[in-house]
Scaffold this motif. Structure first.
Motif, PDB file in Angstrom:
ATOM      1  N   ILE A 107       5.338  -1.032  46.873  1.00  0.00           N
ATOM      2  CA  ILE A 107       5.159  -2.457  47.164  1.00  0.00           C
ATOM      3  C   ILE A 107       4.824  -2.662  48.635  1.00  0.00           C
ATOM      4  CG2 ILE A 107       6.351  -4.683  47.254  1.00  0.00           C
ATOM      5  CD1 ILE A 107       8.026  -3.647  44.809  1.00  0.00           C
ATOM      6  N   TRP A 108       5.542  -1.983  49.517  1.00  0.00           N
ATOM      7  CA  TRP A 108       5.268  -2.121  50.948  1.00  0.00           C
ATOM      8  C   TRP A 108       3.861  -1.644  51.305  1.00  0.00           C
ATOM      9  CZ3 TRP A 108      10.645   0.337  52.191  1.00  0.00           C
ATOM     10  CH2 TRP A 108      11.637  -0.650  52.082  1.00  0.00           C
ATOM     11  N   THR A 109       3.401  -0.602  50.649  1.00  0.00           N
ATOM     12  CA  THR A 109       2.032  -0.126  50.884  1.00  0.00           C
ATOM     13  C   THR A 109       1.031  -1.200  50.479  1.00  0.00           C
ATOM     14  OG1 THR A 109       2.646   2.197  50.610  1.00  0.00           O
ATOM     15  CG2 THR A 109       0.326   1.623  50.273  1.00  0.00           C
ATOM     16  N   ALA A 110       1.283  -1.853  49.352  1.00  0.00           N
ATOM     17  CA  ALA A 110       0.395  -2.930  48.916  1.00  0.00           C
ATOM     18  C   ALA A 110       0.426  -4.090  49.910  1.00  0.00           C
ATOM     19  CB  ALA A 110       0.798  -3.409  47.524  1.00  0.00           C
ATOM     20  N   PHE A 111       1.595  -4.392  50.440  1.00  0.00           N
ATOM     21  CA  PHE A 111       1.686  -5.446  51.455  1.00  0.00           C
ATOM     22  C   PHE A 111       0.861  -5.079  52.689  1.00  0.00           C
ATOM     23  CE2 PHE A 111       6.265  -6.937  50.197  1.00  0.00           C
ATOM     24  CZ  PHE A 111       5.768  -7.479  49.025  1.00  0.00           C
ATOM     25  N   GLN A 112       1.041  -3.859  53.168  1.00  0.00           N
ATOM     26  CA  GLN A 112       0.438  -3.463  54.431  1.00  0.00           C
ATOM     27  C   GLN A 112      -1.075  -3.303  54.331  1.00  0.00           C
ATOM     28  OE1 GLN A 112       1.994  -3.517  57.186  1.00  0.00           O
ATOM     29  NE2 GLN A 112       0.558  -2.571  58.605  1.00  0.00           N
ATOM     30  N   THR A 113      -1.554  -2.853  53.191  1.00  0.00           N
ATOM     31  CA  THR A 113      -2.986  -2.582  53.028  1.00  0.00           C
ATOM     32  C   THR A 113      -3.738  -3.714  52.348  1.00  0.00           C
ATOM     33  OG1 THR A 113      -2.663  -1.505  50.874  1.00  0.00           O
ATOM     34  CG2 THR A 113      -2.507  -0.112  52.845  1.00  0.00           C
ATOM     35  N   ASN A 114      -2.978  -4.709  51.850  1.00  0.00           N
ATOM     36  CA  ASN A 114      -3.587  -5.749  51.014  1.00  0.00           C
ATOM     37  C   ASN A 114      -4.325  -5.138  49.820  1.00  0.00           C
ATOM     38  OD1 ASN A 114      -2.886  -8.319  52.193  1.00  0.00           O
ATOM     39  ND2 ASN A 114      -4.153  -7.734  53.961  1.00  0.00           N
ATOM     40  N   GLY A 115      -3.805  -3.999  49.372  1.00  0.00           N
ATOM     41  CA  GLY A 115      -4.439  -3.294  48.266  1.00  0.00           C
ATOM     42  C   GLY A 115      -3.753  -3.571  46.945  1.00  0.00           C
ATOM     43  N   PRO A 116      -4.173  -2.866  45.902  1.00  0.00           N
ATOM     44  CA  PRO A 116      -3.585  -3.076  44.575  1.00  0.00           C
ATOM     45  C   PRO A 116      -2.173  -2.501  44.494  1.00  0.00           C
ATOM     46  CG  PRO A 116      -5.119  -1.247  44.521  1.00  0.00           C
ATOM     47  CD  PRO A 116      -5.243  -1.853  45.891  1.00  0.00           C
ATOM     48  N   LEU A 117      -1.417  -2.968  43.514  1.00  0.00           N
ATOM     49  CA  LEU A 117      -0.074  -2.468  43.253  1.00  0.00           C
ATOM     50  C   LEU A 117      -0.042  -1.898  41.849  1.00  0.00           C
ATOM     51  CD1 LEU A 117       2.948  -2.152  43.924  1.00  0.00           C
ATOM     52  CD2 LEU A 117       3.280  -4.525  43.171  1.00  0.00           C
ATOM     53  N   ASP A 118       0.260  -0.609  41.758  1.00  0.00           N
ATOM     54  CA  ASP A 118       0.287   0.034  40.443  1.00  0.00           C
ATOM     55  C   ASP A 118       1.394   1.074  40.419  1.00  0.00           C
ATOM     56  OD1 ASP A 118      -0.370   0.713  37.854  1.00  0.00           O
ATOM     57  OD2 ASP A 118      -1.949   2.108  38.435  1.00  0.00           O
ATOM     58  N   PHE A 119       2.629   0.593  40.375  1.00  0.00           N
ATOM     59  CA  PHE A 119       3.768   1.512  40.282  1.00  0.00           C
ATOM     60  C   PHE A 119       4.298   1.493  38.856  1.00  0.00           C
ATOM     61  CE2 PHE A 119       8.286   2.484  40.287  1.00  0.00           C
ATOM     62  CZ  PHE A 119       8.281   3.708  40.933  1.00  0.00           C
ATOM     63  N   ILE A 164       2.330  -6.025  58.665  1.00  0.00           N
ATOM     64  CA  ILE A 164       3.192  -6.325  59.805  1.00  0.00           C
ATOM     65  C   ILE A 164       3.064  -5.201  60.824  1.00  0.00           C
ATOM     66  CG2 ILE A 164       4.815  -7.702  58.452  1.00  0.00           C
ATOM     67  CD1 ILE A 164       6.686  -5.306  58.364  1.00  0.00           C
ATOM     68  N   GLU A 165       3.612  -5.407  62.011  1.00  0.00           N
ATOM     69  CA  GLU A 165       3.452  -4.445  63.097  1.00  0.00           C
ATOM     70  C   GLU A 165       4.262  -3.171  62.871  1.00  0.00           C
ATOM     71  OE1 GLU A 165       3.913  -4.239  68.006  1.00  0.00           O
ATOM     72  OE2 GLU A 165       4.352  -6.102  66.905  1.00  0.00           O
ATOM     73  N   HIS A 166       5.397  -3.290  62.206  1.00  0.00           N
ATOM     74  CA  HIS A 166       6.281  -2.130  61.995  1.00  0.00           C
ATOM     75  C   HIS A 166       6.520  -1.946  60.497  1.00  0.00           C
ATOM     76  CE1 HIS A 166       7.147  -2.060  66.319  1.00  0.00           C
ATOM     77  NE2 HIS A 166       7.314  -3.373  66.237  1.00  0.00           N
ATOM     78  N   PRO A 167       5.571  -1.379  59.781  1.00  0.00           N
ATOM     79  CA  PRO A 167       5.678  -1.334  58.321  1.00  0.00           C
ATOM     80  C   PRO A 167       6.593  -0.247  57.767  1.00  0.00           C
ATOM     81  CG  PRO A 167       3.643  -0.293  59.018  1.00  0.00           C
ATOM     82  CD  PRO A 167       4.275  -0.844  60.264  1.00  0.00           C
ATOM     83  N   ASP A 168       7.000   0.710  58.585  1.00  0.00           N
ATOM     84  CA  ASP A 168       7.814   1.827  58.089  1.00  0.00           C
ATOM     85  C   ASP A 168       9.294   1.459  58.174  1.00  0.00           C
ATOM     86  OD1 ASP A 168       5.533   3.401  57.656  1.00  0.00           O
ATOM     87  OD2 ASP A 168       5.500   4.003  59.769  1.00  0.00           O
ATOM     88  N   ILE A 169       9.855   1.092  57.059  1.00  0.00           N
ATOM     89  CA  ILE A 169      11.243   0.645  56.994  1.00  0.00           C
ATOM     90  C   ILE A 169      12.117   1.820  56.577  1.00  0.00           C
ATOM     91  CG2 ILE A 169      12.861  -0.947  55.895  1.00  0.00           C
ATOM     92  CD1 ILE A 169      10.481  -2.828  55.403  1.00  0.00           C
ATOM     93  N   PRO A 170      13.047   2.250  57.429  1.00  0.00           N
ATOM     94  CA  PRO A 170      13.935   3.360  57.044  1.00  0.00           C
ATOM     95  C   PRO A 170      14.846   2.955  55.886  1.00  0.00           C
ATOM     96  CG  PRO A 170      13.988   2.973  59.423  1.00  0.00           C
ATOM     97  CD  PRO A 170      13.301   1.796  58.804  1.00  0.00           C
ATOM     98  N   VAL A 171      14.880   3.783  54.867  1.00  0.00           N
ATOM     99  CA  VAL A 171      15.755   3.548  53.724  1.00  0.00           C
ATOM    100  C   VAL A 171      16.922   4.523  53.795  1.00  0.00           C
ATOM    101  CG1 VAL A 171      15.977   3.591  51.212  1.00  0.00           C
ATOM    102  CG2 VAL A 171      13.889   2.691  52.274  1.00  0.00           C
ATOM    103  N   HIS A 172      18.122   3.983  53.858  1.00  0.00           N
ATOM    104  CA  HIS A 172      19.339   4.780  53.830  1.00  0.00           C
ATOM    105  C   HIS A 172      19.948   4.690  52.437  1.00  0.00           C
ATOM    106  CE1 HIS A 172      20.379   4.901  58.416  1.00  0.00           C
ATOM    107  NE2 HIS A 172      19.086   5.047  58.195  1.00  0.00           N
TER     108      HIS A 172
END
Length: 342
Positions: A124-136, A155-163
């Motif tokens: 989903i975040w990749t689709a947000f950042q690239t304005n591309g399609p979502l196919d998960f 957004i400027e900082h698209p890499d969100i650390p997941v804990h």
């Protein structure tokens, strides 16, 4: 080793968040964590981000299975943007009873389901950042629709650390495989982290061709301290009760088993099932208490934590020790100085 604090869990939490966050940053603390017990985990972080510039803000934890990945993705995206890249997204699975009966959401095998969840977030975040399609298309979650009207955009900082948070090896392996951090449950011992958790993270990392050093190790530690013998005694019994509560949970019993205390966990589970809460703390011996908790004078807490967790944890917080602006600043400064000096 970084020193973090938790937001106080009070009846009216939000009015105090801004002051707490500013004070934590002014003291040089590294992070501020929001829990999801009595309050939403994300909402306070908006206020914390608004009142700070460098402080990490994080969830410890947000309950993943209580939310759609799309909703979590949107909330995290906005917080990451608003905080200028300071969000640490801590996710927990909770247990079946709470997911089904408290949240009225479906339960599934927690490790594969959380893997699906995290991979869905990243798609989903990749689709947000690239304005591309979502196919998960995962086993538990499928996200195949995104249109410009519903896409918040890059957004400027698209890499969100997941804990990923957990007690047992399955979630630790998952963190090694796909996470940027692992939040060790406060119900742990240094031996358990060393002999069980860290090897599981390394195994998961090896599967994915990663280094276990890519996974930040985070935990809050049971702390017994006080400025008087009476305060120490009260704190000791408070922590004893909290340990008894956690130790009654069957899925947490692996910590006890490592130390040969399986029978204690079984007895506690029976008492909890019978709602005999008042009898449970007596089963936590001083040996168990001091194996799971740090006990030190206020000006020696940092040294005690450093000696106990160097090489095991990267970020620490003190479990159920409230951080209040203008109170106990000498304690926090001394603890921070000791950890930074290491």
């Amino acid at each position: 080793m970084k020193l973090d604090v938790y937001l106080p869990v009070g009846e009216r939490q939000l009015p105090s968040v801004g002051k707490v966050a500013k004070a934590a940053e002014a003291l040089g603390l590294s992070g501020l964590w929001s829990t999801e017990t009595k309050h939403d985990a994300f909402l306070p972080l908006v206020i914390a981000a608004e009142h700070t510039q460098t402080l990490h803000i994080g969830t410890a934890v947000a309950i993943a299975f209580a939310r759609s990945p799309m909703l979590t993705a949107l909330t995290a995206w906005d917080l990451q943007d608003f905080s200028r890249g300071r969000l640490l997204l801590g996710l927990g699975t909770q247990v079946k009873g709470h997911i089904e009966r408290r949240f009225s959401m479906p339960w599934g095998a927690p490790v594969p389901r959380l893997r699906d969840y995290v991979l869905a977030l990243r798609a989903i975040w990749t689709a947000f950042q690239t304005n591309g399609p979502l196919d998960f298309r995962g086993r538990y979650y499928q996200h195949t629709l995104i249109t410009p009207f519903f896409n918040p955009g890059p957004i400027e900082h698209p890499d969100i650390p997941v804990h990923i948070a957990g007690v047992n090896t399955g979630l630790a392996r998952l963190a090694g495989e796909i996470g940027q951090g692992f939040q060790v449950h406060p119900f742990h011992t240094p031996r358990y982290v060393r002999e069980v958790i860290r090897p599981a993270i390394a195994e998961g990392a090896a599967r994915a061709g990663r280094s276990p050093r890519d996974v930040e190790m985070v935990s809050s530690v049971f702390l017994i301290t006080g400025s008087s013998a009476r305060m120490v005694a009260e704190r000791r019994e408070q922590i004893r009760s909290q340990i008894a509560f956690y130790a009654s949970t069957p899925t947490y019993r692996t910590v006890l088993e490592l130390h040969g205390w399986r029978d204690v966990g079984e007895q506690l589970s029976r008492l909890a099932a019978a709602k005999q809460w008042g009898e449970m703390p007596a089963l936590i011996s001083d040996e168990i208490l001091h194996t799971l908790a740090v006990e030190a004078a206020p000006d020696e807490v940092g040294q005690a934590i450093r000696e106990r967790y160097t090489g095991l944890l990267d970020r620490v917080a003190c479990y159920l020790v409230p951080f209040e602006p203008g109170r106990d600043e000498a304690f926090w400064r001394a603890t921070l100085h000791s950890l930074q000096a290491a």
